[in-house]
Design an enzyme around this catalytic site. Structure first.
Site, mmCIF file in Angstrom:
data_model
loop_
_atom_site.group_PDB
_atom_site.id
_atom_site.type_symbol
_atom_site.label_atom_id
_atom_site.label_comp_id
_atom_site.label_asym_id
_atom_site.label_seq_id
_atom_site.Cartn_x
_atom_site.Cartn_y
_atom_site.Cartn_z
ATOM 1 N N CYS A 163 -2.660 4.776 6.775
ATOM 2 C CA CYS A 163 -4.102 4.763 7.028
ATOM 3 C C CYS A 163 -4.398 4.847 8.533
ATOM 4 C CB CYS A 163 -4.696 3.485 6.455
ATOM 5 S SG CYS A 163 -4.186 2.014 7.371
ATOM 6 N N ASP A 175 2.366 2.589 2.571
ATOM 7 C CA ASP A 175 2.428 3.244 3.877
ATOM 8 C C ASP A 175 3.758 2.921 4.559
ATOM 9 O OD1 ASP A 175 -0.045 4.170 3.325
ATOM 10 O OD2 ASP A 175 -1.122 2.794 4.628
ATOM 11 N N CYS A 214 0.810 -1.219 0.000
ATOM 12 C CA CYS A 214 0.000 0.000 0.000
ATOM 13 C C CYS A 214 0.843 1.270 0.000
ATOM 14 C CB CYS A 214 -0.939 0.007 1.211
ATOM 15 S SG CYS A 214 -0.058 0.054 2.783
ATOM 16 N N CYS A 225 -2.369 -4.061 8.174
ATOM 17 C CA CYS A 225 -1.849 -2.775 8.657
ATOM 18 C C CYS A 225 -1.069 -2.949 9.967
ATOM 19 C CB CYS A 225 -2.975 -1.780 8.855
ATOM 20 S SG CYS A 225 -4.026 -1.574 7.395
HETATM 21 FE FE1 FES Z 1 -1.419 0.624 4.321
HETATM 22 FE FE2 FES Z 1 -3.145 0.333 6.285
HETATM 23 S S1 FES Z 1 -3.580 0.533 4.170
HETATM 24 S S2 FES Z 1 -0.999 0.226 6.402
#
Ligand code: FES
Length: 127
Positions: free
Chosen positions: A58, A35, A33, A102
């Site tokens: 997120c 992140d 993602c 996550c």
């Molecule tokens: Fe990337 Fe939650 S969507 S850590």
């Protein structure tokens, strides 16, 4: 969809910030993602005396990193290495299935930071 604990840690993240003189700092990203977590640790006598982090992600990433930070602050390095994504999610009362990944971010960042501290780059073998 989120528990009260998740909403609490998302709205009021604990230990968030940076650190002047960390013993170790590591950035870990989720390739799925994009992140990321930048985690700082102050370690004294095998104990994580302080932890700070910046999280770019997120709501679940923010809540899980916050909870994970409270689970390792004041703990030994060995205890910190026992913090898994499942334990972080459980401590928050669970996460929706699609957000379970996550909680990996914080657990991975903790393992990476402790490992880096115990095996700094100059001590890594390159054979
Ligand atoms: Fe990337 Fe939650 S969507 S850590």
């Amino acid at each position: 969809m989120y528990t009260e604990k998740v909403m609490d840690h998302f709205s009021n993240p604990r230990n968030v910030g940076t650190m002047e003189n960390p013993n170790v700092v590591v950035k870990v990203g989720d390739p799925g993602c994009g992140d990321a977590v930048l985690i700082f640790m102050q370690i004294k006598d095998n104990v994580i005396s302080d932890v700070k982090y910046k999280v770019y992600g997120c709501g679940a990433a923010i809540a899980t990193t916050s909870m994970a930070s409270t689970m390792i602050k004041g703990k030994t390095l060995e205890e910190a290495l026992e913090v898994t994504d499942e334990k972080v999610a459980d401590a928050l009362g669970g996460l929706p299935e699609v957000k379970m990944h996550c909680s990996n971010l914080a657990a991975t960042a903790i393992r990476a930071a402790v490992t880096r501290y115990l095996t700094p780059p100059e001590k890594e073998k390159c054979d």
